[in-house]
Design a protein around this motif. Structure first.
Motif: not given
Lengths: 421, 233
Positions: A40-43, A294-297
């Motif tokens: 969900a975080m990535m999305a 994005s890298r953090l996610a």
């Protein structure tokens, strides 16, 4: 064996080993929950970055004499006293030499301090004697934020007038103090088109109310930017009263930002000398920030999936040791006529039940965490499909790892039934 | 019915090799009542495991009704255990999470019987062993004798032709043991083949045939006068 017996034996076995079963369910739930939340975080991060980059702000090229181009609160006209460098709104004409530029404008952040005097719009009752004016009748708003803008700003940001009109070139050059309200501010001010309001000692007339944009602009007001050269004033004198100018040029196609920048650089190098101005593309920084986010996610997702795998491996180990402890039961089942397949199905049914309970709890955890992300990180509603596929994927990984203990149970020798006889 | 030909069972324990059964040949006819005797560790249980296809011999042939069943796939062996064999264990081996009725119904589910038929037959079987009043009791709520009677009812669930019993009275007081033995002997009188491992000389003497195992070898195989013949029936 019939499914009914599998289910009966599985549920009784779970009930009999209640504490262990609860721990297994919690382990599965945490694994699935964290993986679902990670996805969900990535999305959410991806959607947020996409939404951010879709903002007209990231179609802009910013031209300034100051190095701090990220500062959005720059007033309209700038002087570099040391170099006697002047950047004026007349330089918006650089757009004429930059074919990739669609709009050219200025935006200066400002605050509007409301005075104690308001006039009704045409057709309304006059306020009467200003001496008997009761300030308590005024809205409680004493100050609101907004921008001084040039006409192209509204086009670049695709803002439409719901009532009245937007600024025209005549409005700007006419030098009349005009005001356009954002939709929410208009509702709060309870005024309308034609209303007059004293700001900084000047009587402003409301000429337009914007359509809602879903942004902070809805709570703001807009007035014509101070464009002394366009107003035909003495430029040098005007500059003495001013602090700095940031010009903004936006492109139709973000892929052409670099080319547009080069076209503008060519104009400004000719006009002011090479390297005398800072010409920057905020999108580049935003894209870098997007990559960082994005890298953090991805790291968070990796940790979540690692958590899921660790939880699944632990679940698998516990189920395996549970199967080994029940070797006698396996032996008895085989003596009664259970094949390896029957035993596998029985143990897998039990794992399926545990994973099912864990998945239900995991879905709850995922939903809770994604709601938390929506409220704290400002994510838009995370699509149910994305969340569901994450949860199903996590559940599938858990189930895949429960196959092993079920297989091991099925392979336990039947002769175990007689051990210790 | 059963033909064991030079059966051998070895266990490889690292560098040590243990021979549990050596060169055991045995022929058991349908309807026989065989007592398998011998000291602990002599190989009685291994023989019973092989007879019940719970274990596979490392040598020799095992023919059931003329077919070598040790080479059948797992599913087929499971079907034979389910349909043809009934097992009675010394410590009953009932599923503690299932009631008496559910324990008896369990083997029938592997035979593919419908739920109503399983229930009907289980009720009959439990009635036959005098446990109609204990249908829904869990094993922990039953006495040792009652548990063993449930186990016998379970062993008879699919009307097997062979009952393999490993010291069925070993964990019971003598009066309850006697009841169990009578049930087993009654089954034999109805034509069910019985192979029973026992330490008890007296119980061994009640069988038709007594086999002695010593160090994995068949030491003696003697036919006895059956209790029926003894009673002059």
């Amino acid at each position: 064996m019939k499914r009914g017996e599998d289910l009966l034996l599985s549920t009784r076995s779970i009930r009999r080993r209640m504490v262990e079963s609860i721990l297994l369910i919690v382990g599965i739930a945490l694994g699935i929950g964290s993986a679902g939340a990670g996805i969900a975080m990535m999305a959410g991060t991806t959607a947020e970055s996409r939404k951010l980059l879709a903002s007209p702000e990231y179609r802009e090229i910013v031209v300034s004499i100051r190095e701090d181009t990220a500062d959005m609160d720059l007033p309209a006209v700038a002087i570099d006293n040391e170099n006697d460098l002047v950047l004026t709104t007349a330089d918006l004409r650089a757009a004429d030499e930059a074919p990739d530029v669609q709009y050219a404008y200025v935006t200066n952040r400002t605050r509007y301090h409301v005075g104690d005097f308001r006039m009704p719009r045409p057709g309304q009752e006059p306020p009467g004697d200003p001496a008997s004016f009761d300030p308590s009748e005024l809205p409680e708003i004493e100050e609101f934020e907004g921008y001084e803008v040039s006409p192209d700003f509204f086009s670049a940001w695709n803002m439409q007038a719901a009532e009245g009109s937007l600024f025209t070139e005549e409005d700007i050059t006419g030098g009349e103090p005009l005001l356009i309200y954002g939709s929410e501010l208009a509702a709060d001010m309870s005024g309308g088109i034609g209303e007059q309001i004293v700001i900084r000692g000047e009587m402003y007339t409301v000429v337009g109310i914007l359509e809602p944009t879903g942004t902070d602009y809805d709570k703001m007001a807009f007035s014509p930017a101070f464009m002394p050269d366009l107003q035909g004033n003495d430029l040098r004198e005007a500059m003495r009263r001013s602090w700095g100018t940031t010009l903004r040029f936006s492109v139709a196609d973000v892929e052409r930002l670099e080319q547009a920048k080069e076209q503008l650089e060519s104009y400004f190098s000719r006009a002011y000398g090479e390297g005398s101005l800072v010409i920057s593309i905020p999108r580049a920084e935003a894209e870098a920030a997007k990559v960082r986010a994005s890298r953090l996610a991805t790291v968070v997702l990796f940790l979540a999936i690692a958590g899921l795998l660790i939880a699944s491996v632990n679940v698998s180990n516990i189920l395996y040791s549970r199967a080994v402890r029940r070797h006698r039961s396996v032996g008895i089942l085989k003596a009664l006529g259970a094949s390896m397949r029957d035993v596998f199905r029985l143990f897998f049914s039990e794992a399926l039940l545990l994973a099912g309970f864990g998945a239900v709890l995991g879905v709850g955890i995922s939903l809770l965490l994604s709601k938390l992300m929506e409220s704290t990180l400002g994510f838009e509603r995370i699509p149910a499909g994305v969340l569901a596929s994450g949860i199903v994927g996590a559940w599938a990984i858990t189930m895949a790892l429960t196959v092993y203990p079920a297989l091991q149970a099925a392979r336990l020798p039947a002769a175990e039934a007689w051990r210790n006889e | 019915m059963i033909e064991l030909d030079r059966i051998e069972k070895r266990y490889d324990l690292g560098e040590v090799q243990v021979k549990a059964l050596v060169d055991v040949s045995l022929h058991i006819e349908r309807g026989e009542y065989v007592a398998v005797m011998g000291p602990s560790g002599s190989g009685k249980s291994t023989l019973l495991n092989i007879l019940g296809i719970l274990d596979i011999p490392t040598g020799g042939n095992y023919l059931l009704e003329g077919y070598d069943i040790t080479r059948l796939p797992d599913r087929e062996q499971a079907r034979i255990r389910n349909k043809h064999f009934g097992f009675v264990f010394q410590s009953f081996n009932l599923f503690s999470e299932l009631s008496a009725l559910e324990n008896v119904m369990l083997p029938m589910s592997y035979a593919g019987l419908s739920s109503s038929m399983r229930r009907e037959r289980a009720l009959d079987l439990l009635g036959n062993v005098g446990l109609s009043h204990r249908l829904h009791h869990l094993p922990t709520m039953l006495s040792g004798g009652e548990q063993q009677r449930v186990a016998i009812a379970r062993a008879l669930a699919n009307q097997p032709s062979l009952i393999l019993a490993d010291e069925p009275t070993g964990n019971l007081p003598s009066d309850k043991g006697e009841e169990i033995l009578e049930i087993i002997e009654d089954l034999n009188r109805q034509g069910v083949t019985i192979v029973m491992v026992t330490h008890n000389e007296e119980q061994g003497m009640r069988a038709h045939r007594r086999i002695n195992i010593m160090d994995g070898r068949l030491e003696a195989d003697e036919r006895l006068v059956s209790s029926l013949e003894r009673s002059g029936a």
